[in-house]
Design a protein around this motif. Structure first.
Motif, short mmCIF file in Angstrom:
data_model
loop_
_atom_site.label_atom_id
_atom_site.label_comp_id
_atom_site.label_asym_id
_atom_site.label_seq_id
_atom_site.Cartn_x
_atom_site.Cartn_y
_atom_site.Cartn_z
N ILE A 98 0.84 -1.21 0.00
CA ILE A 98 0.00 0.00 0.00
C ILE A 98 0.87 1.25 0.00
O ILE A 98 0.63 2.20 -0.76
CB ILE A 98 -0.94 0.01 1.22
CG1 ILE A 98 -1.94 -1.14 1.14
CG2 ILE A 98 -1.69 1.34 1.32
CD1 ILE A 98 -2.73 -1.36 2.42
N ALA A 99 1.90 1.28 0.85
CA ALA A 99 2.75 2.46 0.97
C ALA A 99 3.43 2.80 -0.35
O ALA A 99 3.60 3.98 -0.69
CB ALA A 99 3.80 2.23 2.06
N ALA A 100 3.82 1.78 -1.12
CA ALA A 100 4.46 2.04 -2.42
C ALA A 100 3.54 2.82 -3.35
O ALA A 100 3.99 3.68 -4.11
CB ALA A 100 4.86 0.72 -3.07
N HIS A 101 2.23 2.55 -3.28
CA HIS A 101 1.27 3.28 -4.12
C HIS A 101 1.23 4.76 -3.76
O HIS A 101 1.02 5.62 -4.64
CB HIS A 101 -0.13 2.68 -3.96
CG HIS A 101 -0.28 1.33 -4.59
ND1 HIS A 101 0.34 0.20 -4.10
CD2 HIS A 101 -0.98 0.94 -5.69
CE1 HIS A 101 0.03 -0.83 -4.87
NE2 HIS A 101 -0.77 -0.42 -5.83
N TYR A 102 1.44 5.07 -2.48
CA TYR A 102 1.31 6.46 -2.03
C TYR A 102 2.62 7.23 -2.13
O TYR A 102 2.67 8.41 -1.80
CB TYR A 102 0.76 6.49 -0.61
CG TYR A 102 -0.72 6.21 -0.60
CD1 TYR A 102 -1.65 7.23 -0.63
CD2 TYR A 102 -1.18 4.90 -0.63
CE1 TYR A 102 -3.01 6.96 -0.66
CE2 TYR A 102 -2.53 4.61 -0.67
CZ TYR A 102 -3.45 5.65 -0.68
OH TYR A 102 -4.79 5.39 -0.73
N TYR A 305 -4.80 -2.37 -1.68
CA TYR A 305 -4.16 -1.23 -2.34
C TYR A 305 -4.95 -0.70 -3.52
O TYR A 305 -4.94 0.51 -3.79
CB TYR A 305 -2.71 -1.54 -2.72
CG TYR A 305 -2.41 -2.77 -3.54
CD1 TYR A 305 -2.69 -2.83 -4.90
CD2 TYR A 305 -1.78 -3.87 -2.97
CE1 TYR A 305 -2.37 -3.95 -5.66
CE2 TYR A 305 -1.45 -4.99 -3.71
CZ TYR A 305 -1.75 -5.02 -5.06
OH TYR A 305 -1.42 -6.14 -5.82
N LEU A 306 -5.69 -1.55 -4.24
CA LEU A 306 -6.45 -1.04 -5.37
C LEU A 306 -7.73 -0.33 -4.93
O LEU A 306 -8.08 0.71 -5.49
CB LEU A 306 -6.79 -2.18 -6.33
CG LEU A 306 -5.71 -2.48 -7.37
CD1 LEU A 306 -6.05 -3.72 -8.14
CD2 LEU A 306 -5.53 -1.30 -8.32
N THR A 307 -8.41 -0.89 -3.94
CA THR A 307 -9.61 -0.20 -3.46
C THR A 307 -9.26 1.14 -2.85
O THR A 307 -9.99 2.12 -3.00
CB THR A 307 -10.36 -1.09 -2.44
OG1 THR A 307 -10.63 -2.36 -3.03
CG2 THR A 307 -11.67 -0.44 -2.03
N LEU A 308 -8.13 1.21 -2.15
CA LEU A 308 -7.69 2.48 -1.59
C LEU A 308 -7.33 3.48 -2.67
O LEU A 308 -7.81 4.63 -2.67
CB LEU A 308 -6.48 2.26 -0.67
CG LEU A 308 -6.78 1.92 0.79
CD1 LEU A 308 -5.47 1.71 1.54
CD2 LEU A 308 -7.59 3.02 1.45
N SER A 309 -6.47 3.09 -3.61
CA SER A 309 -5.98 4.05 -4.61
C SER A 309 -7.08 4.47 -5.57
O SER A 309 -7.21 5.66 -5.89
CB SER A 309 -4.79 3.46 -5.37
OG SER A 309 -5.15 2.28 -6.05
N LEU A 310 -7.88 3.49 -6.05
CA LEU A 310 -8.92 3.80 -7.03
C LEU A 310 -10.25 4.21 -6.40
O LEU A 310 -10.95 5.07 -6.93
CB LEU A 310 -9.15 2.59 -7.93
CG LEU A 310 -8.33 2.48 -9.21
CD1 LEU A 310 -8.62 1.17 -9.90
CD2 LEU A 310 -8.59 3.64 -10.14
N GLY A 311 -10.59 3.57 -5.28
CA GLY A 311 -11.92 3.78 -4.72
C GLY A 311 -12.00 4.85 -3.66
O GLY A 311 -13.10 5.35 -3.37
N VAL A 312 -10.87 5.23 -3.06
CA VAL A 312 -10.89 6.22 -1.99
C VAL A 312 -10.06 7.46 -2.37
O VAL A 312 -10.60 8.56 -2.48
CB VAL A 312 -10.36 5.62 -0.66
CG1 VAL A 312 -10.34 6.68 0.44
CG2 VAL A 312 -11.21 4.43 -0.23
#
Length: 336
Positions: A98-102, A305-312
Motif C-alpha cells: 500500500i505504501a508504495a502506491h502512495y 491497495y487497489l480499493t484504496l488508490s482507485l476507490g478512496v
C-alpha cells in the motif's frame, strides 16, 4: 458535476466491472499468464514514456526538480508504511504494498489538476511533468525494500518446531538492496526509462502505437483483472475497512501538504507549479505500482491497495483534494 465526471473514465469503470463481476459470482476469468503479460507491458510502456519526457528536459535546469522528485518518492512510502503499521489492522507486507502506491503518482489525478489549472487560466512550469516521470520508480524500490525487510522480520519470528528462527546472516541489508534493485519490475521500469532517454528520438517515434495508442486499452484489461482479484478478496478489506479508508483520506492530505511546501519553498515554483507538485505528493498510483506489486509482492492483498488508490484516494483528490492543494499554494505565495 464535472469533478464527478472525471471518475467516469474507462480504466476506472473496467476496474468496477471486474469488481462487480466477482461479487455477483460471474464465471468471468482471465488466463493465468495474461495478468503477468499485461503487467510487463504496462511497466515497459510507462518506462519508455518517462524516458522520452526526461530526454526532452534541460537536465541542468531540471536537476533540482529531479532531486526533489526522488526524495518525495523515497520519503512518502516510509511515512505511509509507518502510519499503516500504527493502525495495527494490516500486516507489514500489505502495508509495504500500500505504501508504495502512495509514494508513486497518479497520471489521471495529475492530468485532472492540469485541466483544473487550465480552466482558471493559471500557468505552471513544465518541471512537474519531469517529476511525474521520475516518481514512479523510487516508490516501487522503497516498497520492495520494506516488503523484503518485512519478510525477514516474519521469518525471524515464525515458529519452527516450537522455537524462533535464527538470524541467518550478516549483510541482510545488502541482500535486501540487491533483491529490490534486481527485481524484475524495477529492472523493467528503470531499464525502459533509460532506453527511452537515450534512444534515437526518430526511432522512438515508431514505438508511438505501442507506448501510446494501445496503452489505455491494455490498462483497461489490467484493471479489469485487478477488479476481479479485488472482488475476490473484498471481505478482507471490509474487515479492516474503517482504518484503511481513514488512511486513504489522511495520506493524500499529508503528501499534498509536503508537496506544496517542496514546490514553493524548495523549488520556488509559481502557484500553478506548486499546486502540481502538491498533487504529485498527494496522489496514489493505480497504473505503475499495482503490476509491480502484483509481480513482486504476491502475498499482498490487491483489494487493499487497489480499493484504496482507485476507490478512496483518487475520487477524494479529484473532487476535494486538488482545490485544497491549490488553496495551500495560494496561501504560501501570499505569505511570501
Amino acid at each position: 458535476m464535472s469533478a464527478f465526471s472525471n471518475l467516469l473514465i474507462p480504466a476506472v469503470l473496467f476496474f468496477a466491472l471486474g469488481f462487480v463481476a466477482r461479487l455477483i459470482k460471474s464465471d468471468l476469468r482471465f488466463p493465468p499468464d495474461l495478468a503477468k503479460i499485461l503487467s510487463i507491458y504496462l511497466l515497459v510502456s510507462i518506462g519508455l514514456h518517462g524516458g522520452v519526457e526526461l530526454a526532452k528536459a534541460d537536465l541542468g535546469e531540471a536537476v533540482a526538480a529531479v532531486v526533489w522528485a526522488l526524495l518525495l518518492g523515497l520519503l512518502l512510502p516510509i511515512i505511509g508504511f509507518g502510519l499503516l503499521l500504527a493502525t495495527r489492522r494490516v500486516g507489514p507486507l500489505d502495508a509495504a504494498a500500500i505504501a508504495a502506491h502512495y509514494g508513486s503518482v497518479s497520471a489521471g489525478t495529475f492530468l485532472t489538476a492540469i485541466a483544473f489549472l487550465g480552466s482558471q487560466g493559471i500557468e505552471y512550469e513544465r518541471y512537474p511533468l519531469i517529476m511525474l516521470a521520475i516518481m514512479e520508480s523510487p516508490a516501487i524500490v522503497v516498497g520492495l525494500l520494506l516488503a523484503s525487510w518485512s519478510r525477514g522480520r516474519i521469518a525471524k519470528t515464525a515458529p519452527e518446531r516450537g522455537t524462533p528462527r535464527a538470524d541467518h546472516g550478516n549483510g541482510h541489508l545488502g541482500d535486501i538492496l540487491r533483491e529490490a534493485f534486481t527485481n524484475g519490475s524495477v529492472v523493467l521500469l528503470i531499464g525502459s526509462m533509460l532506453i527511452g532517454a537515450i534512444a534515437n528520438p526518430k526511432a522512438m517515434e515508431s514505438l508511438h502505437p505501442f507506448t501510446t495508442d494501445i496503452f489505455m486499452g491494455m490498462l483497461c484489461l489490467f484493471l479489469l483483472e485487478m477488479g476481479l482479484e479485488a472482488g475476490r478478496r473484498f471481505a478482507d478489506f471490509r474487515r479492516v475497512g474503517w482504518a484503511l479508508v481513514t488512511f486513504g483520506l489522511a495520506m493524500p492530505l499529508i503528501g499534498g501538504a509536503i508537496g506544496v511546501l517542496v514546490g514553493d519553498l524548495m523549488l520556488g515554483f509559481s502557484v500553478g507549479g506548486t499546486t502540481l507538485v502538491g498533487v504529485l505528493g498527494a496522489s496514489a498510483s493505480y497504473i505503475a505500482v499495482p503490476p509491480a506489486m502484483r509481480l513482486a509482492v504476491p502475498e499482498a492483498n490487491p483489494s487493499f491497495y487497489l480499493t484504496l488508490s482507485l476507490g478512496v484516494t483518487f475520487p477524494f483528490n479529484v473532487v476535494v483534494g486538488i482545490p485544497i492543494y491549490h488553496q495551500l499554494a495560494q496561501m504560501l505565495a501570499g505569505g511570501a
